[in-house]
Design an enzyme around this catalytic site. Sequence first.
Site, PDB file in Angstrom:
ATOM      1  N   ASP A 103     -40.343 -18.770  -8.551  1.00  0.00           N
ATOM      2  CA  ASP A 103     -41.488 -19.100  -9.397  1.00  0.00           C
ATOM      3  C   ASP A 103     -41.125 -20.231 -10.353  1.00  0.00           C
ATOM      4  O   ASP A 103     -39.937 -20.438 -10.676  1.00  0.00           O
ATOM      5  CB  ASP A 103     -41.917 -17.873 -10.216  1.00  0.00           C
TER       6      ASP A 103
HETATM    7  N1  URA Z   1     -39.445 -12.475  -7.436  1.00  0.00           N
HETATM    8  C1  URA Z   1     -40.318 -12.959  -8.360  1.00  0.00           C
HETATM    9  O1  URA Z   1     -41.154 -12.250  -8.876  1.00  0.00           O
HETATM   10  N2  URA Z   1     -40.210 -14.260  -8.686  1.00  0.00           N
HETATM   11  C2  URA Z   1     -39.268 -15.098  -8.178  1.00  0.00           C
HETATM   12  O2  URA Z   1     -39.208 -16.273  -8.548  1.00  0.00           O
HETATM   13  C3  URA Z   1     -38.373 -14.569  -7.225  1.00  0.00           C
HETATM   14  C4  URA Z   1     -38.483 -13.251  -6.866  1.00  0.00           C
END
Ligand code: URA
Length: 239
Positions: A103
Site C-alpha cells: 500500500d
Molecule cells: N497487507 C496490507 O494490508 N497492506 C500492505 O501493504 C501489505 C499487506
Amino acid sequence: MQLAQILFTQGFGTRRICAGIVAKGLVRVGGQVVDDPHADFGTDELVFEVEGRAWRYAEQALVMLHKPAGHECSRKPRHHPSVLSLLPPPLRTRGVQPVGRLDEDTTGLLLLTDDGALIRRLTSPKQHVPKVYEAGTKHPVTDEQIARLLQGVVLDDDPQPVRAAAAERTGDTALRLTLTEGKYHQVKRMVAAVGNRVETLHRSAMGGLMLPADLPPGAWRWVDAGERAAIFSEGTGPS
Ligand code: URA
C-alpha cells in the site's frame, strides 16, 4: 557482446543513444575509458561504469527497494509518486515492475524485476513465499487477537478463512504477522477482522530475505545470487 549493445540491453537507451554514450567516453570497463561502441566484451561477471556509476551486467534485473511511505506500487500512480521514480532510468527503461504490491502508506522490503517468470513464481499462491509484516496498531494487541489471527479470519471477499502462518505480539500496540498469500490489504483487513486497527505497516522480510538494516528508506540495490536463493529458502511450498 559489443559495448553499445551491452548498454542497450541494460536499459541505457536506444541503440543510437548507447553508441553515443560510449563514443563520448562516458563508459569505463576495468577502470579504462572505452570509447569504441563496437568493442567486444564477455558479459559474464562484467562490471562497467557509466558516468562514474558502477553497473553489473545482468541478463535480468532483480533489485530490492526500501519502500518509503507516500509511494504507490503502480506504473500509473494516481495520488503519489510511483516507487519506480526511486530507481535510475536504465532500470525503468528495462521495464522492472514491483513483485506484488505494498500500500501507499506501507514501508519496507519491495522486490522489483523485469523477469516475468520470477514475478509469477514469487506471487503464485502455490509457492507460499512467507512475507513478514510489522504492524503498529491503534489498540493494545491481545492474546485473543493473536489466537484468532492464527486460527483464521473470514474476510469480506472470500468465505474461506485466511490464517497467519505466524503471529506474535511484539509490543503493547505492535505485532508481527507472517502471511503466505497476498490478498488486497490483507494485513489491515485481518487485523480489523479481529477488532483492532493497523496504523503503521512495514514489511521486514520475504522468505529468508530480510530488508538489510543498512538500506535506508528510498534506497535500492541489486539482489545477489545468495539473497535470491534466500527468498525461496523459507517457503513452505515446492521450490
Ligand atoms: N497487507 C496490507 O494490508 N497492506 C500492505 O501493504 C501489505 C499487506
